[in-house]
Design an enzyme around this catalytic site. Structure first.
Site, PDB file in Angstrom:
ATOM      1  N   GLU A 175      51.698  63.671  58.372  1.00  0.00           N
ATOM      2  CA  GLU A 175      52.848  63.872  57.664  1.00  0.00           C
ATOM      3  C   GLU A 175      54.143  63.182  58.514  1.00  0.00           C
ATOM      4  OE1 GLU A 175      53.459  67.848  56.583  1.00  0.00           O
ATOM      5  OE2 GLU A 175      52.655  67.747  54.754  1.00  0.00           O
ATOM      6  N   GLU A 244      46.643  67.070  50.655  1.00  0.00           N
ATOM      7  CA  GLU A 244      46.710  68.426  50.877  1.00  0.00           C
ATOM      8  C   GLU A 244      47.237  69.153  49.388  1.00  0.00           C
ATOM      9  OE1 GLU A 244      49.234  70.236  54.272  1.00  0.00           O
ATOM     10  OE2 GLU A 244      47.984  68.357  55.610  1.00  0.00           O
TER      11      GLU A 244
HETATM   12  C1  GAL Z   1      51.562  70.394  55.796  1.00  0.00           C
HETATM   13  C2  GAL Z   1      50.704  70.118  57.112  1.00  0.00           C
HETATM   14  C3  GAL Z   1      49.471  70.985  57.301  1.00  0.00           C
HETATM   15  C4  GAL Z   1      50.133  72.414  57.105  1.00  0.00           C
HETATM   16  C5  GAL Z   1      50.697  72.542  55.608  1.00  0.00           C
HETATM   17  C6  GAL Z   1      51.310  73.928  55.155  1.00  0.00           C
HETATM   18  O1  GAL Z   1      53.119  70.023  56.037  1.00  0.00           O
HETATM   19  O2  GAL Z   1      50.214  68.785  57.034  1.00  0.00           O
HETATM   20  O3  GAL Z   1      49.153  70.855  58.469  1.00  0.00           O
HETATM   21  O4  GAL Z   1      50.937  72.828  58.006  1.00  0.00           O
HETATM   22  O5  GAL Z   1      51.840  71.797  55.538  1.00  0.00           O
HETATM   23  O6  GAL Z   1      50.130  74.919  55.226  1.00  0.00           O
END
Ligand code: GAL
Length: 816
Positions: A175, A244
């Protein structure tokens, strides 16, 4: 010789899997795939738990398991590596392979992940001239060193798909696109360097970069978020991938329990596939536990449950797990049409649409309704379909509804905690105790090093401990004008928690409100003439893990520190910031390893104190019988650390109560989810129960050690097991219900009504009509005594309710 070489090559060729992409989808050995994946971070569970978690992932319809690699855990000291126990990355990857699943390896090595310091080692920050995540030579050298080492380790075990192993994708950075603005041109150059460096490692599978809309070719830019259906990769010739899909959210001390509804997670996935997505990874599929000091922050809790499909302990979080499993099965059944079909869309207005995937062999359809309030009726090829608000219907043959994201047929499981049923365990634990020995610090102000400056905590401790003493002495002459006044000590602080002592006397503590980590601690203090010792204990609660230049966010006592003297006509301020400060990292009890079972230190069973700060407690207990997951209930305690048989089970802080406001009386799955929606646990301890993995326990006596910083009462502490207490379903006619108590027999049917019952699991009530047959009896016959039963929700099975129409439902609650 020549012949032998070519034979070897053939062997490799036979076993290797070719993973690439062709713009539309990830292809594996030339076949386009619909890939469903789930994040399980290996150090957030124990190796003993891995096979079960991964197996459940597979049974839940996943194709792949994803994990980050945590640099600071593996390289706690520069060039000294640790891959033991929970950190056995290779064993974890092989467990994935043994289960026949694919792996997605997010090396980063920046992770974020609510992990301490985002996964970066603090020694890295303390190297001269260091700036993270930019074209800084020292940083790039270290990042390359670690990344190369991980790749080499994984290659050596033949774990990349290109070598016949399970890993089909690798990730570099994480990110970066979200924070790169402040890094300017160097940020752009850094991302190019990352791409080249990764590419040079020849892993033989594609590299991904999430949230990176300038990802250089051939890096695949992917999406993270609660929804990614609108995502378009920067290179249109790469597949639409979601690394994600947040299944819930993380929890912070002082915060509440996040809950993302099953309907909404399913909606987000279905909509993503409706709009051309082909790879979806759940973050998290199993969140697990932040053991030891691995929680990031500040203020990430020890539990990292995340409301994921598998709960913190590895139990199925139902209905989320089952409803998503059904979705995966449906999507997999459409793999060919989804990945090869021509896509056409019909827009019906009012956020209703139909998407048709068509190949020569057939077609598959999604009917979407993005309207938050009203159901849609979609007419399609002469049939009419009702699509509830904020839902997607999937029709693998464009005719029959196989799945709707808002119609849940999976049971809801209500988890309960049971008291420890070990033999001869008294209902209360017998405690011994000892004080933390602080005399050298609070009375003498004696540390390990001195400086005429206030330092950031990370710089001094290298994050070897949460604790750092800042000590100084102040002298007052007999007639010092200060002494006649009302005096106070004022500390400008970025220590999440601060304890203050003057001349050995405890003057109080303070902790930051979540999100307000810069605050002022001020207390009235009596100083004496002569030498006074000020000792401040600064405590970190997980280091920052997110944001541009987060490595430099202050932690500890950054000052100024002053003494103020006031009387009617005068205020005098004495700034102590540039005094001689003496530093000491860590606490005695930690150094002497009082938490170890073998520790020879003296503990007293006499007058065990309550509400005493800086106190060690110890008790023995017998492990709960059976194999249900074990938790320890720490209600009554303040804040500290807990160990079971020397295993650090994490920071505890049950005294931190979440605010009364902000919880939703009713949780509506309709409309976009955000982390503040559908919260529960208002006005309760943010975290009361702490996971004790079974592998930490012995058959005989076990030892629990607590270090209590703020003062607490251990008399209520007890061990419990968690298991399914009851299961419920509320399902429309023409469906089937499967009830299961997770490998335990169903013991009774508490409620059952076929008609128009009301209420929710735990509080069902009969409606205005129901079948005249005794539904409870029918279900008792079918289910009681069995581990699982499947019921047809039909008039044939249950008799005809005296209400008509399509809205007839069976509501049932069974006791496990
Ligand atoms: C994203 C990140 C993850 C985790 C998630 C929130 O921005 O890539 O590692 O932190 O947010 O749980």
């Amino acid at each position: 010789m020549k012949e032998m070489k070519s034979q070897k090559l053939i062997v490799l060729f036979v076993y290797a899997t070719i993973v690439s992409h062709d713009g539309r989808a990830i292809t594996i050995d030339g076949h386009r795939r619909v890939l469903l994946s789930g994040s399980i971070h290996y150090p957030r569970s124990t190796p003993e738990m891995w096979p079960d978690l991964i197996k459940k992932g597979k049974e839940g319809g996943l194709d792949a398991i994803e994990t980050y690699v945590f640099w600071n855990a593996h390289e706690p000291t520069r060039r000294q590596y640790d891959f033991s126990g929970k950190l056995d990355l290779i064993r974890f990857l092989k467990t994935i392979q043994d289960e026949g699943l694919y792996g997605v390896l997010r090396i980063g090595p920046y992770a974020c992940a609510e992990w301490n310091y985002g996964g970066f080692p603090v020694w890295l920050h303390n190297m001269p001239g260091m700036v993270f995540r930019t074209t800084n030579k020292a940083f790039m050298d270290e990042m390359q060193n670690f990344t190369t080492m991980i790749v080499d380790m994984v290659k050596k075990e033949n774990l990349f798909a290109s070598q016949g192993g399970p890993i089909i994708l690798a990730q570099i950075e994480n990110e970066y696109g979200n924070v790169m603005g402040p890094y300017g041109e160097s940020g752009k150059a850094y991302i190019k360097w990352c791409a080249n460096m990764a590419q040079s490692l020849n892993v033989g599978v594609p590299w991904i970069m999430c949230q990176q809309n300038d990802a250089p070719h051939p890096m695949l830019n992917t999406c993270n978020g609660f929804y990614c259906d609108n995502f378009v990769p920067n290179n249109p010739n790469t597949p639409k991938m979601w690394t994600e899909n947040w299944t819930g959210w993380f929890k912070q001390w002082g915060g509440k329990n996040p809950h993302r509804t099953t309907e909404d997670v399913a909606f987000s996935v279905a909509r993503f596939f409706q709009r051309g997505g082909t790879f979806n990874n759940y973050y998290m599929y199993h969140g697990g536990t932040n053991f030891d000091r691995t929680a990031g922050g500040p203020y990430i809790t020890t539990s990292y449950d995340y409301d994921a499909p598998l709960d913190e302990y590895g139990n199925l979080n139902q209905p989320k797990y089952g409803h998503l499993k059904q979705l995966h099965d449906v999507l997999h059944s459409m793999e060919k049409t989804l990945t090869y079909g021509n896509i056409s869309t019909i827009d019906f207005g009012n956020s209703a649409s139909a998407t048709i995937y068509k190949t020569k062999e057939g077609s598959s359809c999604f009917f979407g309704n993005g309207n938050e309030n009203s159901d849609a009726t979609i007419s399609f090829r002469g049939e009419s379909y009702v699509v509830p608000a904020w839902s997607i219907t999937i029709l693998p043959d464009c005719k029959n509804e196989a799945y709707n994201t808002a119609k849940i047929t999976t049971q809801t499981s209500m988890m309960v905690k049971k008291p420890n049923e070990a033999e001869d365990t008294p209902s209360t634990l017998k405690w011994s105790w000892r004080p933390e020995n602080m005399d050298n610090f609070v009375l003498k102000g004696k540390g390990e090093s001195t400086q005429t400056q206030l330092f950031d905590q990370k710089v001094v401790t290298n994050d070897q401990s949460d604790y750092l003493w800042y000590m100084t002495t102040v002298k007052f002459k007999k007639r010092d004008p200060f002494l006649g006044k009302n005096m106070s000590l004022r500390v400008n602080c970025t220590a999440p928690v601060l304890h203050a002592f003057v001349n050995g006397k405890y003057i109080g503590n303070q902790h930051a409100e979540n999100g307000k980590f810069n605050y002022i601690f001020e207390k009235d203090v009596k100083f004496k003439s002569g030498r006074n010792v000020i000792a401040l204990l600064s405590i970190t609660v997980g280091l920052a893990n997110y944001g541009a230049f987060f490595e430099s966010k202050p932690a500890g006592i950054t000052g100024p520190i002053s003494i103020t003297g006031r009387n009617v006509d005068e205020t005098i301020v004495k700034d102590l910031s540039a005094h001689k400060w003496s530093y000491k990292t860590g606490l005695n009890g930690f150094e002497n390893q009082l938490f170890r079972t073998e520790s020879m230190s003296k503990w007293s069973v006499e007058s065990v104190p309550f509400n005493r700060t800086m106190t060690w407690y110890k008790a023995t207990f017998k492990a709960p019988l059976g194999n249900d997951p074990v938790v320890v209930d720490l209600l009554g305690l303040g804040k500290g650390t807990a160990w079971v048989n020397g295993n650090n089970i994490g920071r505890y802080w049950p005294a931190f109560i979440s605010s009364e406001n902000g919880c939703a009386a009713k949780c509506n799955y309709r409309g976009p989810y955000h982390a503040e929606k559908c919260l529960t646990n208002c006005g309760e301890p943010t975290q009361r129960w702490y996971h004790v993995p079974r592998s930490f326990l012995n058959a005989g006596d076990n030892t629990l050690v607590l270090f209590e910083e703020m003062g607490g009462n251990p008399s209520l502490v007890n061990f419990q097991t968690t298991r399914v207490g009851s299961v419920c379903a509320n399902v429309y006619e023409k469906n089937t219900i499967e009830l299961s108590c997770d490998r335990k027999p169903i013991s009774a049917i508490k409620f059952a009504s076929f008609g128009n019952p009301d209420g929710n699991c735990g509080s069902f009530e009969k409606g205005t009509c129901e079948s005249s047959n005794n539904t409870v009896d029918i279900l008792t016959q079918e289910c009681v005594g069995k581990e699982k039963c499947i019921i047809d929700v039909s008039t044939e099975k249950l008799g005809a309710p005296d209400c008509t129409g399509s809205a007839r439902r069976l509501a049932v609650e069974a006791i496990c």
